[in-house]
Write an enzyme that holds these catalytic residues in place. Structure first.
Site, short mmCIF file in Angstrom:
data_model
loop_
_atom_site.label_atom_id
_atom_site.label_comp_id
_atom_site.label_asym_id
_atom_site.label_seq_id
_atom_site.Cartn_x
_atom_site.Cartn_y
_atom_site.Cartn_z
N GLY A 69 0.92 -1.24 0.41
CA GLY A 69 0.28 0.12 -0.14
C GLY A 69 0.97 1.40 0.09
N ASP A 127 3.28 -0.50 13.17
CA ASP A 127 2.61 -2.00 12.24
C ASP A 127 3.81 -3.17 12.15
OD1 ASP A 127 1.43 -3.10 9.61
OD2 ASP A 127 2.30 -1.91 8.60
#
Length: 1015
Positions: free
Chosen positions: A705, A834
């Site tokens: 992404g 993350d």
């Protein structure tokens, strides 16, 4: 009076020889042993004071006179220490076997008082401290095995006085200092193992005096100075020598050719240089030769042709040159030939495989070989592994490969092969991997037979193959990776693809596939990545894709798809990357779920789409289904579309002219018109231009992404990884105030602020960045083994190593150390936000490095939380409180790391359809450990049989994982405590030191091990 004392002494001496008197004393001594050694499983319950003789007790043997001669309590899970045990009262003991227990403490010097002791085995325990030198007083001792304990300090020189010793194994501890030259006095010694310690200094030439020695193991974590002493050539009876992985330098001495009885030479993973001695050809009994991972140069000597008994030849990862000698095709007993990663040229010996009917493994990859693959390489019907990738081999695949039913792994990518697949290749019963990417194959993919039920990876990408995807593709029921991209495949995607229940990655991009996407694709419940871009697909995007709960990446761009984007895809919570661009889609773009994170480029080229993130208002834009266009409207629309196309074509041509080496992707604004600047965080031997030259589709190794990652080789030969961020930074123009506005530079600022300032061995190194104020490129050190997620879950195009328990444990410790540094040693502290297995990268030695700091946040205090505008991270790793409150602190990272630990233990993904109502791996594990099968039911079978696993270690790591993934943040430990708990799993292996026995790493195990990245 004196006569009375003498008489009394005689009476006592006779009493000591009386079995009944001695028996009662031995019973008392053994009951003392039982009292001090904790036996949780009741193995010694039959040891009772009511027995006059212990000869029938468990683990006890007596001699012909009724005295206790053997104490055999190996593998009884005993705890305790030998200190204070009355063993010295068992003066007739010949054999003490206490291996594979949990005994600790020092080794008592009283053992030297046992005058008849011949066999002492205390291996696989936790004994520590220094080694008692007075054991050398046991003149009868023949076998001393202390392998895998915690002894430290120097090796006692007094060991050289063991007059009768035949077998001496002191490996797998923490002995330091030099090898005592006094060991050269052990003239009766036949077996000597000092491997797996921390020994230094030189290998003493006095070892050449061990005339009876048959086996010598000195490698693995020792770090010797200098090379192999020439005196080794005096060991006339030596059968096996293993000096692997111990820092040796210099040349292999020619005197090694004097060892006529040698059947195994293991000198791998050292810094040995110079040529391979021709004298090795004199070793007519030699069966295994491993000289891999050294600095050896020159040609392979022709004298090795005399090794008619040779079964294993490992010469990979050296600097060997010249051609592969033809005699390899004449060796009758050859089973394993591994010559990869050298500078070899010429062709493969055409007769390879004909003389040896047992040839199982051939790996000649990463050389400069040409010619063709020998027709009869599987002549003996035993070939299992054929790896030739990274050469210049041409011609067609031999038809005989289609009849080689023993084949398991075939890797022939990156060559110049032509033609098609041999008949029946996809029907081979044992085939698990077929990799033929990046060749010139132009044949037709046959429709039948397709029945290779064991096949897990099929990679035919980057060829010129024609025809259609076989209708019988559904027969490959174990297939996990189907990679057909960049060919000339036409026809439809067969509906039978829905039968591939194990399929994880599907890439058929860059072909001429037509028809609709079959709805049956929704039955491929494990699919995580689908790329059908750059084809001629038509029809609607099937809503059944939403059934793929593990779907992470979806690319259907550049087709002729029409209709609306199915709103069902809003439920695809694992979806982090999607590309619907350049189709004929219309209607509102879904806004819920992960769609709130996709940028405009994901939907470009669909003039009928409206809603965020496009600028088109759905209430104004008419749907093509609601209002048919008039002839005049169609003409105007056609004129506008044609003008736009010509303008885009003109811009593209200008871009190519201005930046001919800039790759194939699109860029932001006028990024290619502005000068590029390279900002380095250390001295670099390359420029921005060198990096830009590598930004081509051929070098793409990952997409996400936040951008595209390229593998880039600099002119110096250095490999780096370049991440091209997906969007322009804030200053390149106004952007809509969407949910990503807080980080619409796609992590550039966070990544540079974080990695540009920190240095840690377990955090990926940011070398620098390139920018032209509109496009940003981040340059990292290259990690050849990809990410932990790829390795655990088999994602991607390359073969992944199978991680055993020891490696998984080390990865856990190393990743924890990296996160601990961020949380506790950085000021201000850094929260990664993350943490996931795909963001833990593995270098060439499978060491872990935490990566991808695009979402990282800097905090001024560890007791503070910060509110985010939206949830960032990856589905399945996000802490519950973060998802509900949008507040994040370091405890969010700890939850994510707990999920990674569960992946390491189970081998499963965070989200899988098989979890059912439990939704994710955390809830599934909590449920499963309460069932009848318990922990055993969740362990990854690829780690090995549960009978061989250290289950207590696995359970301790599982406990840490569940603590980290607690629902309540307050119940999660700090990262510093996580590191300590992981170290406590192996207190004797701090720093994840491996005590692998040289015996266990040799022989048949070594012959089948090959290269880590090919397992």
């Amino acid at each position: 009076m004196r006569l009375l004392l003498i008489a009394l002494a005689i009476i006592l001496a006779h009493a000591a020889q009386d079995p009944e008197v001695a028996g009662s004393e031995e019973v008392a001594a053994l009951l003392g042993v039982k009292e001090l050694l904790v036996d949780e499983f009741g193995h010694t319950n039959d040891w009772s004071a009511s027995d006059s003789s212990p000869c029938s007790w468990t683990g006890i043997q007596c001699d012909d006179d009724g005295f206790v001669s053997a104490l055999n309590l190996g593998g009884k899970s005993l705890n305790g220490s030998l200190s204070g045990l009355p063993l010295a009262r068992l003066r007739h003991l010949v054999n003490i076997s206490l291996e594979q227990n949990n005994l600790a403490g020092p080794l008592p010097p009283e053992l030297s008082l046992l005058p008849r002791l011949r066999f002492l085995n205390i291996s696989h325990n936790n004994f520590g401290y220094g080694f008692p030198a007075n054991l050398s007083a046991i003149a009868t001792l023949e076998v001393l095995d202390t392998y895998n304990n915690n002894f430290s300090g120097p090796l006692p020189p007094e060991l050289g006085a063991l007059q009768s010793i035949r077998h001496l194994h002191l490996g797998g501890s923490y002995f330091s200092g030099a090898i005592p030259p006094e060991l050269g006095n052990l003239t009766t010694l036949r077996y000597l193992a000092l491997s797996g310690n921390s020994l230094t200094g030189r290998i003493p030439p006095e070892l050449g005096n061990l005339g009876e020695l048959e086996e010598l193991y000195l490698g693995y974590y020792n770090e010797f100075e200098g090379g192999i002493p020439r005196e080794i050539g005096k060991l006339a009876n030596l059968v096996r020598i293993d000096l692997g992985f111990c820092g040796l330098t210099g040349r292999i001495p020619a005197e090694i050719g004097n060892l006529s009885r040698l059947d195994s030479i293991f000198l791998q993973i050292n810094n040995l240089s110079g040529p391979i001695p021709a004298e090795i050809g004199l070793l007519s009994a030699l069966k295994s030769l491993d000289l891999s991972n050294n600095l050896l140069s020159g040609p392979i000597p022709d004298e090795l042709a005399m090794l008619e008994s040779i079964a294993l030849v490992n010469l990979f990862r050296n600097r060997l040159s010249g051609s592969i000698p033809s005699f390899f095709g004449d060796l009758p007993n050859l089973e394993v030939l591994q010559l990869w990663a050298n500078n070899l040229t010429g062709s493969i010996p055409p007769q390879l495989g004909q003389a040896s009917l047992s040839l199982m493994t051939v790996d000649l990859s990463s050389n400069s070989l040409s010619g063709s693959i020998p027709d009869k390489i599987c002549w003996g019907g035993a070939l299992q592994v054929l790896i030739l990738y990274g050469n210049q081999i041409g011609g067609a695949l031999p038809e005989s490969l289609g009849q080689c039913n023993t084949l398991v792994r075939v890797r022939l990518g990156h060559n110049q092969l032509t033609g098609g697949l041999p008949k029946n290749t996809l029907g081979l019963p044992n085939l698990r991997m077929l990799e033929l990417l990046d060749n010139r194959m132009d044949g037709i993919i046959a429709d039948a037979p397709v029945s290779a039920v064991e096949l897990e990876l099929l990679d035919l990408s980057q060829n010129r193959l024609r025809g259609s995807i076989p209708r019988a593709i559904g027969n490959l029921t174990n297939l996990k990776n189907l990679l057909l991209g960049d060919n000339r495949i036409s026809g439809r995607i067969p509906a039978s693809i829905g039968m591939l229940q194990q399929l994880s990655v599907l890439d058929a991009s860059g072909n001429a596939i037509s028809g609709e996407i079959p709805r049956s694709i929704g039955s491929c419940v494990r699919l995580s990545s689908v790329d059908l871009s750059r084809n001629q697909l038509v029809g609607a995007i099937p809503g059944e894709l939403a059934q793929l709960k593990a779907l992470d990446a979806l690319n259907v761009s550049r087709n002729g798809l029409s209709g609306e984007i199915p709103r069902e895809l809003e439920e695809a919570k694992a979806l982090t990357s999607a590309d619907f661009s350049y189709n004929r889609l219309f209607g509102p773009i879904p806004s819920q779920g992960q769609f709130g994170f996709f940028n405009e480029s994901s939907f470009a080229g669909n003039l009928g789409l409206c809603g965020a993130p496009t600028a088109r208002n759905c209430s104004v834009l008419a749907s093509p289904r609601r209002k048919p266009r008039s002839a005049r409207d169609r003409a105007v629309f056609g004129w506008l579309f044609g003008s736009m196309f010509l303008a885009a074509l003109l811009v593209g041509c200008i871009t190519v002219v201005l930046f001919p080496g800039g790759g194939k992707g699109s860029s932001c604004g006028r990024s290619r018109r502005r000068p590029w600047k390279l900002t380095a965080f250390q001295k670099l031997d390359f420029s921005a231009a060198d990096i830009l030259d590598c930004l081509s589709e051929d070098n793409v190794i990952g997409r996400g992404g936040s951008g595209t990652v390229y593998k880039a080789m600099m002119r110096s030969g250095e490999l780096v990884a370049v991440k091209r961020l997906a969007s322009c930074p804030v200053n390149s123009g106004k952007r809509s105030s969407g949910s990503r506005s807080s980080h619409d530079d796609f992590g550039f600022s966070a990544e540079v602020q974080t990695l540009g300032k920190i240095r840690h061995m377990n955090i990926v190194k940011l070398l620098g960045f390139c920018s032209n104020h509109e496009t940003n490129l981040l340059v990292y050190e290259y990690m050849p083994n990809g990410s932990l997620g790829e390795v655990l879950h088999g994602v991607g195009t390359k073969a992944c190593p199978v991680l055993d328990w020891e490696t998984r444990y080390k990865v856990a410790v190393q990743a924890a150390n990296g996160l601990c540094y961020l949380h506790h040693d950085c000021s201000p502290l850094i929260v990664h936000r993350d943490v996931k297995s795909n963001n833990i990268l593995l270098d060439s030695n499978l060491r872990a490095h935490v990566a991808d700091f695009g979402l990282a946040k800097l905090f001024q205090g560890s007791d503070k939380s910060e509110s985010m505008s939206s949830v960032a991270g990856s589905y399945g790793y996000i802490a519950p409180e973060y998802a509900y409150t949008l507040k994040v602190n370091e405890k969010s990272d700890i939850y994510s790391f707990g999920v990674v630990l569960l992946e390491l233990v189970t081998g499963r993904r965070p989200i899988e359809p098989g979890y059912g109502d439990e939704i994710d791996i955390v809830k599934w594990v909590r449920k499963m450990i309460q069932t009848k099968d318990g922990v055993l039911a969740i362990l990854d079978p690829r780690m090995g049989s549960t009978d061989l696993l250290p289950l207590h270690e696995v359970m301790l790591v599982l406990r840490v994982a569940l603590l980290c993934s607690s629902d309540q943040p307050a119940e999660r430990p700090a990262m510093r405590d996580v590191v300590q708990m992981l170290y406590d799993v192996k207190p004797k292996v701090v720093g994840a030191k491996d005590h692998s026995s040289s015996r266990e790493l040799s022989g048949s195990t070594r012959m089948s091990s090959g290269r880590l990245i090919d397992v």
